[in-house]
Design a protein around this motif. Structure first.
Motif, short mmCIF file in Angstrom:
data_model
loop_
_atom_site.label_atom_id
_atom_site.label_comp_id
_atom_site.label_asym_id
_atom_site.label_seq_id
_atom_site.Cartn_x
_atom_site.Cartn_y
_atom_site.Cartn_z
N THR A 534 0.67 -1.62 0.01
CA THR A 534 0.14 0.18 -0.14
C THR A 534 0.84 1.45 0.12
O THR A 534 0.45 2.37 0.37
CB THR A 534 -1.01 -0.10 1.55
N SER A 535 2.48 1.21 -0.26
CA SER A 535 2.95 2.45 0.05
C SER A 535 2.92 3.36 -1.01
O SER A 535 3.14 4.64 -0.70
CB SER A 535 4.62 1.90 0.11
N ARG A 536 2.48 2.93 -1.81
CA ARG A 536 2.44 3.54 -3.18
C ARG A 536 1.02 4.35 -3.21
O ARG A 536 1.53 5.69 -3.51
CB ARG A 536 2.56 2.52 -4.79
N THR A 537 -0.26 3.97 -3.09
CA THR A 537 -0.83 4.13 -2.86
C THR A 537 -0.99 5.60 -1.77
O THR A 537 -1.26 6.47 -1.79
CB THR A 537 -2.08 3.27 -2.68
N LEU A 538 -0.61 5.10 -0.59
CA LEU A 538 0.10 6.25 0.57
C LEU A 538 0.82 7.69 0.31
O LEU A 538 0.79 8.26 0.68
CB LEU A 538 -0.12 5.06 1.67
N LEU A 539 1.58 6.43 -0.78
CA LEU A 539 2.52 8.09 -1.32
C LEU A 539 1.52 9.87 -1.81
O LEU A 539 1.47 10.12 -1.26
CB LEU A 539 3.76 7.50 -1.82
N VAL A 540 1.13 8.70 -2.82
CA VAL A 540 0.17 9.48 -3.40
C VAL A 540 -0.88 10.37 -2.45
O VAL A 540 -0.85 11.52 -2.78
CB VAL A 540 0.05 9.04 -4.93
N ALA A 541 -1.40 9.60 -2.07
CA ALA A 541 -2.63 10.36 -1.09
C ALA A 541 -1.98 11.40 -0.93
O ALA A 541 -2.45 12.64 -0.40
CB ALA A 541 -3.53 8.98 -0.02
N LEU A 561 8.74 16.53 1.92
CA LEU A 561 7.77 15.67 0.34
C LEU A 561 8.73 16.28 -0.31
O LEU A 561 8.64 15.31 -1.56
CB LEU A 561 7.12 17.54 0.34
N THR A 562 10.42 16.46 -0.23
CA THR A 562 11.30 16.20 -1.54
C THR A 562 11.55 14.92 -1.41
O THR A 562 11.17 14.74 -2.50
CB THR A 562 12.25 17.11 -0.98
N ASP A 563 11.24 14.31 -0.69
CA ASP A 563 12.03 12.58 0.09
C ASP A 563 10.67 11.76 -1.33
O ASP A 563 10.96 11.11 -1.94
CB ASP A 563 12.01 12.25 0.98
N ALA A 564 9.64 12.08 -0.82
CA ALA A 564 8.18 12.32 -1.46
C ALA A 564 8.01 12.16 -2.94
O ALA A 564 7.84 11.18 -3.83
CB ALA A 564 6.56 12.36 -0.70
N ALA A 565 8.71 13.25 -2.99
CA ALA A 565 8.06 13.46 -4.70
C ALA A 565 9.18 13.15 -5.65
O ALA A 565 9.42 12.48 -6.61
CB ALA A 565 9.16 15.09 -4.97
N GLU A 575 0.67 9.27 -11.13
CA GLU A 575 -1.09 8.90 -11.29
C GLU A 575 -1.36 10.43 -11.49
O GLU A 575 -0.37 11.31 -10.82
CB GLU A 575 -1.08 8.67 -10.21
N PRO A 576 -2.61 11.06 -11.40
CA PRO A 576 -2.77 12.23 -10.91
C PRO A 576 -2.01 12.60 -9.40
O PRO A 576 -2.81 12.55 -9.21
CB PRO A 576 -4.29 12.64 -11.34
#
Length: 907
Positions: A534-541, A561-565, A575-576
């Protein structure tokens, strides 16, 4: 939406000298009516059954239905309309249809439990009894107990005077006192008691109790009520009064068939009955519902009833799912009008949904009229509808504002309604505890939340206030979402944008600190995700919410936010990520937060960067270059994110055929030695391949590893040489590496390249590979990769009649997307098709088109491939192949002869 011609709006009537037809408008609510009708029909079947026993105190109860929702959603209006519809057929909207209980007498009784109405428990019981006076029959068991109670609790006060003063006599007529007197006289006569009944109630009840104990035949009419004697002996206090409704239920059950009626008691504003700590009044009312199983109760309030919760044992008499099976099911998460009809006895707690946009518009059009025409124009109605989020209270407040503007001598305009109303805040906060109000404001900063997010955003150490808040109707739950809860749109907008005049309203600093806490909580949730799946879905959310918070509150430090980007970029899924536009509807409180362009803070620049990268899969690459250039010009991004913008600008330039410009950008990133240096080196290898300099491309590919997509680069090189076995092996290796690294985006890219190779050599296998590529691309925003599989399908079908038409359609898609770099690949597919058919004229035309489109030098070797496929003369200048020209040309031509042989065998 229907206009029932209800009472005139007096506020509108007295708001202007200009005559306005202001009437009560009502939204259809057909779904809610159908649920009530279904519950009533089931109720009638149950109480008419021979197995029904009105004195059974152990059977589960399904004699109620609950409608709950946020303040202002129309619960009271619904309650009134249900009462009217049950009272008279001409008051029922035509859309609601005819009832299915023709022949049954329905007796609706509506009781307002709001604090402003001042309804006591005594009033509730008296109202039900007064309504039953319309049956024209004494109810001696209940009347005798009530008379005893009244004289004990109200000495010297006439019940008749009390009914007149409270308006019950006017509402239901003056039959109740006479019926009571008649009932008491009949009992006195049966007991052979002398004197007037009114002055001897104690003697009367004592004698009756003794007669019941002795089972005298003279009182056999009342002897069937097993608990009457005990109730008459009990102390006549409020506790005893709460059990007297059992006597009413028994009396109703004894009525002859021609006098029978089925009461429907509508209890409105149930939220004012009490709170979670003080349930004394709720306990008394629940007792009435339980003791009157032959009465249907329709309850409307802000919160769902908790009677089915086991944890309330001791606070209420009857609790748990066994006692109240219809209340034990989860609250409906969609408006009842769109919900599936529940099974009999189930789903008796219904969340009242908001109005649809069409209902909002019709409501506003019919609410105020002048000379038969809507006074509120369509442009204003549109703005009000959008801002209301379907909440009827917002519509009413907007109507009031419309009248205020007219009263001031001005003409209302759409801009006058592009805001929220402070009254929404007051209405929302009125019945929340201070901690719940604090959590509510914090949660309004979040698009969605769970208990931990809401608690941390509020700066609390315990989740109880957040948990209580989620049980309120202003919070909607989606149990399948990452964060299951979100606030009602109109309420959230009001909290975030309207002036807060409440005593505990937040300062701008309070809002800023809450936003900082919310952003930190989002980052911690992303970093501490234990489940990779679920990490990708959570990352985008987290990115979507975090980018908006950081942007709208002007945070200078991007933090997590830098690491997440970077993590978002690494998977190439796209994903949008577009957060809501920052305007007056979303601008948070506080100075220095005017609406403005997005590129004014690091967070705004980052949001624009990531949304540009996602959008480039759906828009022309020229726009991508323009956006990335604007972002880089601001200088707001830290170096590692600026490197990302530079790299993707170089990629977009390459897609546009600007190979030299792309090469310069890639060189800049590669020299920087940052995270994307390997990818930039790959870009330089691709640039050399695009220029037809394969020795340089091969050298640049060495040592790229997985991060630099080495195997994919090698596959592209071998594909250009028609060494498809080596190319397929490289692509398969690249796909395996991507799978091992959990990179779905790269898996899809390499699989698409694989289809392009397999389509030449093995059409049957190409079917399976294209299917796999399609599966991998499902849910990914990779437009170019998807179009590659479409080109592969053309190669697979070379020799088929429709290939040329499909290719023309595909070329249009490439042009619209700005993916000019795929044009030469499409031309090679067409050249292969013409060569297989032996159509030298069309083949020559395609080859000429390829030469013209590659005159800049980029992809010039594709013209050599097209010539080789059909044995045409070799174009100039020569290509720097890794092998001699004859070997490469022979491989490409062999693919054509092999396919021709295959088609002959198939035919």
């Amino acid at each position: 939406m229907i206009n029932l011609g209800g009472p005139m709006d007096l506020r509108a009537l007295f708001s202007s000298n200009d005559p306005i037809n202001a009437t009560e408008a009502f939204t259809n609510r057909q779904g809610q009516w159908e649920l009530v009708a279904s519950a009533l029909q089931e109720h009638l079947r149950k109480i008419s059954s021979e197995a029904f026993d009105v004195e059974d105190l152990e059977a589960p109860r399904n004699n109620l239905i609950v409608f709950h929702g946020v303040g202002g959603v129309g619960k009271t209006t619904l309650s009134r309309k249900l009462e009217a519809a049950l009272t008279a057929a001409d008051q029922r909207p035509a859309q609601w249809g005819e009832p299915t209980w023709s022949g049954e007498k329905i007796l609706p009784v509506r009781i307002d439990l709001s604090r402003s109405a001042g309804t006591s428990f005594e009033d509730l019981v008296l109202t039900i009894r007064a309504a039953l006076s319309e049956l024209g029959r004494p109810l001696p068991a209940f009347d005798l107990a009530l008379k005893r109670y009244w004289e004990a609790q109200h000495p010297g006060e006439s019940l008749e005077e009390y009914l007149n003063r409270g308006g019950l006599a006017a509402r239901f007529g003056k039959h109740m006192p006479q019926q009571m007197q008649s009932a008491l006289a009949d009992v006195a006569q049966a007991l052979l008691l002398p004197g007037t009944v009114g002055s001897a109630i104690g003697q009367l009840t004592g004698s009756l109790t003794k007669a019941l104990r002795e089972r005298r035949q003279t009182v056999r009419a009342l002897a069937g009520c097993a608990r009457l004697g005990d109730l008459l002996e009990a102390e006549p206090d409020l506790e005893a009064l709460s059990f007297y409704p059992h006597l009413l239920a028994w009396e109703l059950d004894q009525l002859p068939a021609d006098k029978k009626a089925v009461p429907v008691v509508l209890l409105d504003t149930f939220e004012d009955v009490g709170d979670r700590t003080h349930r004394d009044l709720e306990q008394l009312i629940q007792r009435v519902v339980w003791l009157m199983p032959n009465v249907l109760f329709v309850i409307t309030g802000r919160s769902r009833l908790q009677w089915a919760d086991e944890g309330l044992q001791g606070q209420l008499d009857y609790t748990g799912p066994t006692a109240w099976p219809g209340l034990a099911l989860p609250t409906a998460s969609v408006p009842a009008a769109r919900a599936a009809r529940p099974a009999p006895g189930q789903g008796r707690q219904i969340l009242i949904g908001d109005f649809s946009p069409q209902d909002c518009d019709t409501y506003l059009a019919r609410r105020l009229t002048h000379d038969g025409q809507p006074l509120i124009g369509p442009d204003i109605r549109t703005v009000i509808t959008q801002r209301s989020h379907g909440l009827p209270l917002h519509l009413d407040l907007a109507v009031a504002r419309f009248l205020e503007i007219r009263r001031a001598g001005q003409t209302p305009a759409p801009a006058d309604f592009d805001h929220t109303f402070p009254a929404l805040i007051a209405r929302t906060l009125s019945d929340l505890t201070p901690e719940e109000r604090h959590v509510l404001r914090s949660a309004s900063l979040l698009d969605a939340f769970d208990l931990e997010l809401a608690t941390r955003a509020a700066g609390l150490t315990h989740q109880a206030p957040a948990r209580r808040l989620t049980e309120r109707p202003m919070v909607t739950e989606n149990p399948h979402a990452i964060w299951p809860y979100h606030l009602h749109g109109a309420i959230r907008s009001a909290l975030r944008t309207a002036d807060d005049h409440t005593d505990d309203g937040w300062t701008p600093t309070d809002w800023q600190r809450a936003a900082e806490r919310a952003l930190a909580a989002l980052g911690d949730q992303w970093r501490n995700t234990p489940t990779p799946a679920t990490s990708r879905t959570l990352l985008v959310a987290c990115l979507r919410q975090g980018l908006r918070l950081a942007r709208d509150h002007h945070f200078g430090d991007l933090g997590w936010l830098t690491d997440a980007a970077i993590a978002y970029d690494s998977d190439a899924i796209w994903e949008p990520l577009v957060p809501p536009a920052r305007d007056q509807t979303t601008t948070p409180h506080g100075p220095g937060h005017p609406a403005g362009p997005s590129l004014d803070t690091p967070a705004g620049a980052l949001a624009e960067l990531l949304t540009t990268l996602a959008r480039r899969q759906r828009e022309h690459r020229e726009r991508t270059v323009d956006h990335l250039t604007a972002i880089l010009t601001t200088g707001l991004l830290p170096d590692e994110l600026a490197e990302m913008a530079e790299y993707y600008r170089a990629k977009a330039n390459r897609d546009l055929g600007r190979n030299e410009t792309s090469r310069q950008g890639m060189q800049q990133v590669a020299v920087g030695g940052g995270r994307l240096a390997l990818r930039a080196r790959r870009g330089l290898a691709d640039a050399a391949r695009i220029d037809g300099d394969f020795p340089t491309a091969l050298t640049a590919a060495q040592g790229l590893g997985f991060e630099g997509r080495e195997q994919r680069v090698l596959g592209d090189i071998w594909w250009a040489h028609a060494d498809l076995d080596q190319a397929i092996t490289a692509y398969e290796t690249a796909r395996t590496e991507a799978e091992r690294h959990g990179n779905t985006g790269e898996q899809a890219i390499t699989q698409a390249r694989l289809t392009l190779a397999v389509a030449f050599t093995d059409p049957a296998r190409a079917d399976d590979e294209i299917t796999l590529a399609t599966q991998l691309l499902d849910g990914l925003a990779q437009r170019a990769t998807t179009l590659i599989t479409h080109i592969a399908a053309l190669i697979r079908d070379a020799g088929s009649p429709d290939v040329t038409d499909r290719a023309q359609t595909l070329r249009t898609e490439l042009t619209v997307a700005g993916l000019t770099w795929l044009g030469p690949t499409l031309d090679v597919a067409l050249a292969f098709h013409h060569a297989v058919l032996g159509n030298r004229h069309d083949l020559a035309a395609t080859a000429d088109q390829l030469r013209e489109s590659t005159t800049t030098g980029s992809y010039a070797y594709y013209a050599h491939i097209a010539a080789a496929l059909g044995g045409l003369p070799q174009p100039q200048p020569p290509v720097r192949w890794l092998e001699d020209d004859h070997t490469v040309r022979d491989r490409w031509h062999t693919l054509v002869t092999t396919r021709q042989a295959h088609l002959r065998e198939a035919s």
